[in-house]
Design a protein around this motif. Sequence first.
Motif, PDB file in Angstrom:
ATOM      1  N   TRP A  62      41.490  42.152  11.121  1.00  0.00           N
ATOM      2  CA  TRP A  62      41.831  42.578  12.486  1.00  0.00           C
ATOM      3  C   TRP A  62      41.874  44.100  12.594  1.00  0.00           C
ATOM      4  CZ3 TRP A  62      42.261  39.373  16.563  1.00  0.00           C
ATOM      5  CH2 TRP A  62      42.626  38.037  16.355  1.00  0.00           C
ATOM      6  N   ASP A  63      41.238  44.612  13.624  1.00  0.00           N
ATOM      7  CA  ASP A  63      41.434  46.017  13.976  1.00  0.00           C
ATOM      8  C   ASP A  63      42.753  46.101  14.753  1.00  0.00           C
ATOM      9  OD1 ASP A  63      40.831  48.782  14.681  1.00  0.00           O
ATOM     10  OD2 ASP A  63      40.417  47.990  16.688  1.00  0.00           O
ATOM     11  N   ILE A  64      43.380  47.262  14.738  1.00  0.00           N
ATOM     12  CA  ILE A  64      44.651  47.410  15.463  1.00  0.00           C
ATOM     13  C   ILE A  64      44.454  48.106  16.822  1.00  0.00           C
ATOM     14  CG2 ILE A  64      46.707  48.886  15.451  1.00  0.00           C
ATOM     15  CD1 ILE A  64      47.538  46.592  14.096  1.00  0.00           C
ATOM     16  N   ASP A  65      44.037  49.371  16.771  1.00  0.00           N
ATOM     17  CA  ASP A  65      44.013  50.167  17.999  1.00  0.00           C
ATOM     18  C   ASP A  65      42.892  49.730  18.933  1.00  0.00           C
ATOM     19  OD1 ASP A  65      46.229  51.697  17.335  1.00  0.00           O
ATOM     20  OD2 ASP A  65      45.025  53.045  16.103  1.00  0.00           O
ATOM     21  N   GLY A  66      43.274  49.315  20.118  1.00  0.00           N
ATOM     22  CA  GLY A  66      42.298  48.837  21.101  1.00  0.00           C
ATOM     23  C   GLY A  66      41.989  47.362  20.930  1.00  0.00           C
ATOM     24  N   THR A  67      42.585  46.728  19.911  1.00  0.00           N
ATOM     25  CA  THR A  67      42.362  45.293  19.678  1.00  0.00           C
ATOM     26  C   THR A  67      43.702  44.548  19.708  1.00  0.00           C
ATOM     27  OG1 THR A  67      40.393  45.819  18.373  1.00  0.00           O
ATOM     28  CG2 THR A  67      41.279  43.585  18.158  1.00  0.00           C
ATOM     29  N   LEU A  68      44.502  44.666  18.658  1.00  0.00           N
ATOM     30  CA  LEU A  68      45.815  44.012  18.673  1.00  0.00           C
ATOM     31  C   LEU A  68      46.843  44.848  19.434  1.00  0.00           C
ATOM     32  CD1 LEU A  68      46.088  42.597  15.019  1.00  0.00           C
ATOM     33  CD2 LEU A  68      45.460  41.371  17.107  1.00  0.00           C
TER      34      LEU A  68
ATOM     35  N   GLY B 210      37.181  43.372  16.253  1.00  0.00           N
ATOM     36  CA  GLY B 210      37.568  44.709  16.677  1.00  0.00           C
ATOM     37  C   GLY B 210      36.847  45.156  17.931  1.00  0.00           C
ATOM     38  N   ASP B 211      37.358  46.214  18.530  1.00  0.00           N
ATOM     39  CA  ASP B 211      36.813  46.688  19.810  1.00  0.00           C
ATOM     40  C   ASP B 211      35.729  47.748  19.646  1.00  0.00           C
ATOM     41  OD1 ASP B 211      38.934  48.517  18.923  1.00  0.00           O
ATOM     42  OD2 ASP B 211      38.486  49.585  20.781  1.00  0.00           O
ATOM     43  N   SER B 212      35.636  48.315  18.448  1.00  0.00           N
ATOM     44  CA  SER B 212      34.725  49.451  18.288  1.00  0.00           C
ATOM     45  C   SER B 212      33.388  49.042  17.659  1.00  0.00           C
ATOM     46  CB  SER B 212      35.392  50.525  17.426  1.00  0.00           C
ATOM     47  OG  SER B 212      34.431  51.469  17.017  1.00  0.00           O
TER      48      SER B 212
ATOM     49  N   SER C 250      32.866  51.659  14.517  1.00  0.00           N
ATOM     50  CA  SER C 250      33.627  51.498  13.274  1.00  0.00           C
ATOM     51  C   SER C 250      33.758  50.035  12.847  1.00  0.00           C
ATOM     52  CB  SER C 250      35.004  52.155  13.376  1.00  0.00           C
ATOM     53  OG  SER C 250      35.776  51.578  14.388  1.00  0.00           O
ATOM     54  N   ASP C 251      34.233  49.164  13.741  1.00  0.00           N
ATOM     55  CA  ASP C 251      34.472  47.760  13.340  1.00  0.00           C
ATOM     56  C   ASP C 251      33.179  46.973  13.155  1.00  0.00           C
ATOM     57  OD1 ASP C 251      37.269  48.165  13.650  1.00  0.00           O
ATOM     58  OD2 ASP C 251      37.026  47.920  15.810  1.00  0.00           O
ATOM     59  N   MET C 252      32.337  46.980  14.189  1.00  0.00           N
ATOM     60  CA  MET C 252      31.139  46.144  14.153  1.00  0.00           C
ATOM     61  C   MET C 252      30.091  46.713  13.191  1.00  0.00           C
ATOM     62  SD  MET C 252      31.987  43.587  16.039  1.00  0.00           S
ATOM     63  CE  MET C 252      33.616  43.808  15.358  1.00  0.00           C
TER      64      MET C 252
END
Length: 229
Positions: A7-13, A178-180, A183-185
């Motif tokens: 899980w990503d945190i910022d912008g996701t959880l 994640g939302d990014s 970085s995430d994807m």
Amino acid sequence: MIDLILWDIDGTLMDFKASEKKAIKAAFADFGIDITEEQTSLYSEINDKCWKMYERGEIERKDVFTRRFYELFKITNFSCDVEKLNEIYLTYLGEKYVLQDNSLQVVTSLKGKYRQYIVTNGHVKPQTMKITDSGLGDVVDGVFISDAVGCPKPEKGYFDYCFLKIGNVDLKKTMIIGDSLSSDMRGGNNAGIICCWYNPDGTENKTDVKIDYEIKSLSEVYDVLEKIK
Ligand SMILES: [Mg+2]
């Protein structure tokens, strides 16, 4: 079937924009500066730009924390001790977190069924503080903060480190949410795992990043997990 969720945190959880606004206002107030809504948005844009520069390897992580304020000061004519301001801001950022929708319930409901880890780029202090205080820290199986890992998402080395620590990782059964895209994807692509893009605003993917699943709300994760079964 999915075994491991990252899980990503910022912008996701967490609603990073909301907590950022609160923290920046509070930090500047400590220096006697009343920052306007417009200036807060400007800071946010500069901060995003600096993190993207870091993700592309153009600047060092430590430079993000001062550069974002120096750039804002150039435009707004503010001035104060940037190192101190950043330290105070990071404390507020840890304190004034805002959970995204029903994120805590979603992660809690998946506990025991999937191994869940937090993968986040950022500073150890605020990230640790908000993960602990929000209760997320008690629910997940572990946390990886880029600052402590030594390199950020989307670098493959970041994920290699996480997988080594987690142990028994099957890439085909691992999904990052994640939302990014950058970085995430992209990180998920680099690591060779399943990518679930949290895209609440319905932004178009104009990059070459490969997305396996796309969700608009965190509750849609249940459908995705069901599909992969
Ligand atoms: Mg994010």
